[in-house]
Design a protein around this motif. Structure first.
Motif, short mmCIF file in Angstrom:
data_model
loop_
_atom_site.label_atom_id
_atom_site.label_comp_id
_atom_site.label_asym_id
_atom_site.label_seq_id
_atom_site.Cartn_x
_atom_site.Cartn_y
_atom_site.Cartn_z
N UNK A 115 0.83 -1.20 0.00
CA UNK A 115 0.00 0.00 0.00
C UNK A 115 0.87 1.25 0.00
N UNK A 116 1.96 1.25 0.78
CA UNK A 116 2.85 2.41 0.82
C UNK A 116 3.53 2.64 -0.52
N UNK A 117 3.92 1.55 -1.19
CA UNK A 117 4.60 1.63 -2.49
C UNK A 117 3.65 2.19 -3.56
N UNK A 118 2.40 1.70 -3.58
CA UNK A 118 1.42 2.21 -4.55
C UNK A 118 1.06 3.65 -4.21
N UNK A 125 -2.21 8.56 0.09
CA UNK A 125 -2.19 7.34 0.91
C UNK A 125 -3.32 6.41 0.51
N UNK A 126 -3.01 5.12 0.45
CA UNK A 126 -4.00 4.09 0.17
C UNK A 126 -3.81 2.94 1.14
N UNK A 127 -4.85 2.14 1.29
CA UNK A 127 -4.79 0.91 2.09
C UNK A 127 -5.03 -0.28 1.17
N UNK A 128 -4.40 -1.40 1.50
CA UNK A 128 -4.70 -2.66 0.83
C UNK A 128 -5.67 -3.43 1.71
N UNK A 129 -6.82 -3.81 1.17
CA UNK A 129 -7.82 -4.56 1.93
C UNK A 129 -7.94 -5.95 1.33
#
Length: 293
Positions: A115-118, A125-129
């Protein structure tokens, strides 16, 4: 005699798919591992988010830059598209300061790092769910594999000079099942009127076709650059109407920007497998559970 020509799962929603020779139907009726992971805006609850533009999901509708990411996967099993690792490749983005890079992420343990890399690439900022059981499909009612015919892909690709071939059109439309040895728009036989479903068999599994898929902006975008094809929707609608088969008559087909079929898989069929080469046979129309459409 229609048969399955291609099976494709999308382990990381809105990113590249992976071709399968065989796919198991998991809980809720989706192909096992399909859309197991998705990206959302930081802090967004995926259960409350919308898949529409600006609905919280970081997908092709809301973020054209996502098309420029490339993804390859290591899978849990040949018939299970749940990724144990994903390798992502991103181009440089001078406007965000993100450099071109390639990185392998083990899953689920490297989810925060992914998520940090994307997020570094996108500039926010994004989260991976993760939803390991039923995945995170766009259609939260009809979770089953989406179906289109190869002849349809070839025909629709021919409507646009800028679309190279049926493979590119498949990447734009993102179906799970591509059926061959049948005419263009054959998949329109797999839905009926509201309150009804079309039962069809694929190999040893039985599925219910319920709804022609309403398209969005994603098919108008090049699957590798995100560049939008001017006039895509207007050209699509004009040609869809001009080539509409007699068998498409249905009150579900309420406008011409629909293509591909959403399905439901009865619970008794969960765990069944679909395979490339399986025959696909229409069994008939039946009443649909009122909770589904």
């Amino acid at each position: 005699m229609a048969r399955i020509a291609d099976l494709v799962a999308y382990p990381l929603k809105s990113n590249d798919g992976v071709g399968l020779d065989c796919a198991e139907i998991g809980p809720t009726g989706a192909l096992r591992g399909d859309r197991t992971y998705a990206l959302v805006e930081a802090g967004v609850d995926p259960d409350e988010a919308s898949v529409g533009a600006n609905g919280g999901y970081v997908n092709g509708k809301s973020e054209p830059a996502l098309h420029r990411l490339r993804a390859s996967y290591e899978l849990a099993d040949p018939a299970d598209a749940t990724p144990t690792a994903v390798t992502l490749t991103r181009p440089g983005r001078p406007e965000t300061g993100a450099a071109a890079d390639e990185h392998r992420f083990a899953l689920p343990e490297d989810g925060d790092a992914l998520a940090a890399w994307v997020g570094d690439y996108l500039g926010y900022d994004v989260d991976l769910v993760r939803e390991p059981d039923g995945g995170l499909p766009d259609d939260r009612v009809a979770h089953g594999p989406t179906v289109v015919s190869r002849a349809t892909l070839e025909t629709v690709a021919g409507w646009f000079d800028a679309v190279a071939d049926a493979t590119e059109m498949r990447r734009r439309l993102r179906p799970n099942v591509v059926v061959d040895d049948c005419p263009a728009f054959w998949e329109d036989r797999l839905f009926a009127d509201r309150g009804e479903a079309v039962r069809f068999s694929a190999g040893g599994a039985e599925l219910l076709g319920v709804n022609p898929c309403q398209r969005c902006v994603v098919p108008s975008r090049h699957p590798e650059t995100g560049d939008e094809l001017d006039g895509f929707r207007e050209t699509f609608i004009k040609n869809r109407r001009a080539t509409l088969p007699d068998w498409t008559e249905s009150d579900r087909f309420d406008h011409d920007f629909r293509l591909m079929v959403n399905t439901v898989v009865p619970e008794a069929e969960w765990g069944a497998r679909l395979a490339v080469g399986d025959r696909v046979t229409v069994e008939g129309i039946e009443a649909l559970d009122g909770a589904l459409y």
